[in-house]
Structure formats: structure tokens, C-alpha cells
Motif scaffolding. Structure first.
Motif, PDB file in Angstrom:
ATOM      1  N   HIS A 118       0.863  -1.184   0.000  1.00  0.00           N
ATOM      2  CA  HIS A 118       0.000   0.000   0.000  1.00  0.00           C
ATOM      3  C   HIS A 118       0.896   1.230   0.000  1.00  0.00           C
ATOM      4  O   HIS A 118       2.117   1.100   0.006  1.00  0.00           O
ATOM      5  CB  HIS A 118      -0.985   0.010   1.178  1.00  0.00           C
ATOM      6  N   HIS A 120       1.592   3.743   2.163  1.00  0.00           N
ATOM      7  CA  HIS A 120       2.146   4.412   3.354  1.00  0.00           C
ATOM      8  C   HIS A 120       3.671   4.460   3.372  1.00  0.00           C
ATOM      9  O   HIS A 120       4.348   3.536   2.914  1.00  0.00           O
ATOM     10  CB  HIS A 120       1.644   3.717   4.619  1.00  0.00           C
ATOM     11  N   ASP A 122       5.998   4.058   5.582  1.00  0.00           N
ATOM     12  CA  ASP A 122       6.853   3.038   6.192  1.00  0.00           C
ATOM     13  C   ASP A 122       6.944   1.772   5.328  1.00  0.00           C
ATOM     14  O   ASP A 122       7.639   0.817   5.685  1.00  0.00           O
ATOM     15  CB  ASP A 122       6.399   2.709   7.629  1.00  0.00           C
ATOM     16  N   HIS A 123       6.254   1.791   4.176  1.00  0.00           N
ATOM     17  CA  HIS A 123       6.314   0.685   3.216  1.00  0.00           C
ATOM     18  C   HIS A 123       6.864   1.148   1.858  1.00  0.00           C
ATOM     19  O   HIS A 123       7.180   0.315   1.012  1.00  0.00           O
ATOM     20  CB  HIS A 123       4.924   0.065   3.025  1.00  0.00           C
ATOM     21  N   HIS A 195      -7.334  -0.747   5.325  1.00  0.00           N
ATOM     22  CA  HIS A 195      -6.418   0.112   6.091  1.00  0.00           C
ATOM     23  C   HIS A 195      -6.217   1.427   5.326  1.00  0.00           C
ATOM     24  O   HIS A 195      -6.070   2.496   5.914  1.00  0.00           O
ATOM     25  CB  HIS A 195      -5.118  -0.666   6.265  1.00  0.00           C
ATOM     26  N   ASP A 214      -0.751  -4.062   5.759  1.00  0.00           N
ATOM     27  CA  ASP A 214      -1.246  -3.497   7.023  1.00  0.00           C
ATOM     28  C   ASP A 214      -2.719  -3.794   7.281  1.00  0.00           C
ATOM     29  O   ASP A 214      -3.341  -3.160   8.137  1.00  0.00           O
ATOM     30  CB  ASP A 214      -0.991  -1.987   7.059  1.00  0.00           C
TER      31      ASP A 214
HETATM   32 ZN   LIG Z   1       0.100   1.385   6.602  1.00  0.00          ZN
END
Ligand SMILES: [Zn+2]
Length: 323
Positions: A118, A120, A122-123, A195, A214
Motif C-alpha cells: 500500500h 504508506h 513506512d512501506h 487500512h 497493514d
Molecule cells: Zn500502513
């Protein structure tokens, strides 16, 4: 290294990389909710990025040549092979050198593909360097959409600027995509909004292992990003879809937390449903957010699940928003 050692270290580094070391930072007031400390704080995104550079990265071998790197943001799955390495998620850019070392320790194959579960940070924070290292980036079309433009996440009180060109997925899909890498079959499938609106799973069919992004935080209350399509009901729907697909023997890689199995995913589903139902009942009775938080609807779960990035109060606030 034993599995237990690996997971212990990764939990510590996860907490460090998400700013839990300074809980006072989570108390800054904002106006979105009635109670100021129920929402995430300004500074959390920068703090998570800054601390990534010093995070310890652990490598856990799973099955069928699939490994997982933990400690640099979301869990990163790695599949080496003659076609080059495939990574599922990119972690934080600040952890580049440690991720690079961990990848080199798995095999000498070049980095060829990166899939984002996805959008975000942190990914996807490491997308740019992984692309410059040779990765073609594949994701759901909504991941490309959010990375291509300034995108605000109210729950983090942060607006992410559009990503540089190299970080943006060059290949996208809408519903489902199948890959065959040197005989290794992989299925990617979009969840309905959960999410975020960009979540996918990545199923390594031969290795009987699945990265569910997530939609699943194993051992931590999940963040839910209402700003880009997430909701508590969507999280529950995605978890039910995971439970319908996943067998007792399958290895389940969550977005955050230890590698899991179906029974742990069932516990997580029960948590989401129980807290959603309690909060919905109180809200329908006319209780305010402050009153619902004071009723402590997550109490039975707090000792096991409340020690991560999302405090019990903040998780309750996210559930309240969606019921
Ligand atoms: Zn996430």
C-alpha cells in the motif's frame, strides 16, 4: 539465530522506529477529536524516519526461499532467484544501508522487482533507492495515485509531498495480478478499502506464504487511515477475506509484528469485531468520544496489544470515527 531472538529484537526496533520511546510526543493537542491525546501527534512521521537509521534489522527465513526483514518500517518479504530479487515493501529510506546488507546476506542476486502492499511511507519510503538499484515497482493503482500527489493523513497530522518520479510505481493493477518469476507463481490481489484504499496481498503460492500488508498488525492495535479510504469495517472485511483464504498451514506475514499463522489472525479478527461492537453500542447510546475512551472498550486486549505505535486511546478514537 532462533526465531524467538529475531522476533524479540524486531519488536524492540519496531517500537523504537515508531517513536514509542517518547510517549510525551503523542500528547500534543489538536482539534479533530474532543480529547487531545486520542489522535496521533505532529512529529511522529519525522521521528519514525529519523530513528530508522539506527534500527536493527533481523532476517527470518520462512519457507520456499522466502525471507522477511523486520525492523525498518513495515515487514519486508524477499524472494531471491535467477530472475533477480523480488521485495515486498521498501521500508524506510534511512535504513537503506542496513536493508542493503541484509539483502546481500540472503543472496547475491540483483534487486529487480519491488511490490508495495500500500502507499504508506513506512512501506514505500525506500522506493526511490530501490528503483535506482534496479527495481521495477509494481503496486495497486491507488498506491501510484497517492504517491503521485501531495497526500494528507489526518491521523498522523502530516501531509506527504508527491514522491520523486523514481519512487512511483511504473506498473499498476486494479483488481488482481499474477506473476511468474522463474517458475515461482505469485498472486497479487486488491482488498476492498481496508487500512487504506490501496491495500493488496501478495501470495507466494509454492511457498504457501502470504504478505497481507497493514490489514494485519500482529500484536499491535492497527492504524486505520480514514484520509485515504480506510475504516474499521473495511479492516474487518479484509481480515474476514484473509481468514477465508488462509489455511492452517500457511505462513502469514503481517505488515507489522511477528510472522504469524491463521489462529493468530483469528484472535486479531475477534479483537477488531469486539472493540468495534463495544464502541458502536456506546456511540449509539449518545456517548461522546471522551466518554467512550473513558469506558476503556479495549481493556481486555491492552496488555497484549497496546504496547505499539497505536495506544489503546488512539485505537479507540479510530474505531469511534468509523461507527
Ligand atoms: Zn500502513
Amino acid at each position: 539465530m532462533t526465531v524467538k531472538q529475531a522476533t524479540t529484537i524486531s519488536r524492540r526496533s519496531f517500537l523504537a522506529s515508531t517513536g514509542l520511546a517518547a510517549p510525551g510526543a503523542l500528547l500534543a493537542p489538536r482539534g479533530l477529536f474532543a480529547a487531545a491525546d486520542i489522535i496521533a501527534a505532529p512529529g511522529l512521521v519525522e521521528k519514525a524516519r529519523n530513528e530508522a537509521a539506527s534500527a536493527a534489522i533481523t532476517v527470518q527465513r520462512l519457507r520456499g526461499n522466502v525471507s522477511v526483514l523486520m525492523g525498518a518500517g513495515g515487514n519486508i518479504a524477499v524472494l531471491p532467484g535467477r530472475d533477480g530479487k523480488l521485495l515486498i515493501d521498501a521500508g524506510f529510506a534511512g535504513a537503506r544501508s542496513k536493508i542493503g546488507d541484509a539483502l546481500a546476506g540472503i543472496s547475491p542476486d540483483p534487486i529487480k522487482y519491488l511490490i508495495n502492499t500500500h502507499w504508506h511511507f513506512d512501506h514505500t519510503d525506500g522506493n526511490e533507492w530501490l528503483h535506482s538499484a534496479g527495481a521495477t515497482i509494481l503496486a495497486h493503482e491507488n498506491t501510484r495515485k497517492h504517491l503521485s500527489t501531495d497526500t494528507r493523513v489526518e491521523g498522523w497530522d502530516f501531509t506527504f509531498p508527491a514522491s520523486p518520479a523514481g519512487a512511483i510505481p511504473s506498473e499498476v493493477f486494479t483488481a488482481e495480478r499474477r506473476l511468474d518469476l522463474d517458475g515461482t507463481k505469485i498472486t497479487l490481489k486488491h482488498y476492498l478499502p481496508a487500512h487504506t484504499d490501496s491495500d493488496i496481498y501478495v501470495h507466494f503460492i509454492g511457498a504457501d506464504s502470504i504478505h497481507v500488508g497493514d490489514t494485519f498488525w500482529n500484536g499491535y492495535y492497527p492504524f486505520i487511515d480514514y484520509s485515504t479510504g480506510g475504516s474499521i469495517d473495511g479492516m474487518i472485511r479484509a481480515t474476514e477475506a484473509n481468514l477465508a483464504k488462509i489455511t492452517d498451514k500457511m505462513i502469514v506475514i503481517p505488515g507489522h509484528g511477528e510472522v504469524a499463522n491463521k489462529s493468530q489472525l483469528s484472535v486479531y479478527r475477534d479483537l477488531l469485531v469486539t472493540v468495534r461492537d463495544k464502541v458502536a453500542t456506546l456511540k449509539k447510546q449518545g456517548r461522546s468520544l471522551d466518554e467512550v475512551v473513558a469506558a476503556n472498550p479495549t481493556a481486555p486486549y491492552d496488555s497484549k496489544w497496546g504496547g505499539g505505535f497505536m495506544s489503546p486511546r488512539m485505537f479507540t478514537g479510530l474505531v469511534f470515527e468509523g461507527v
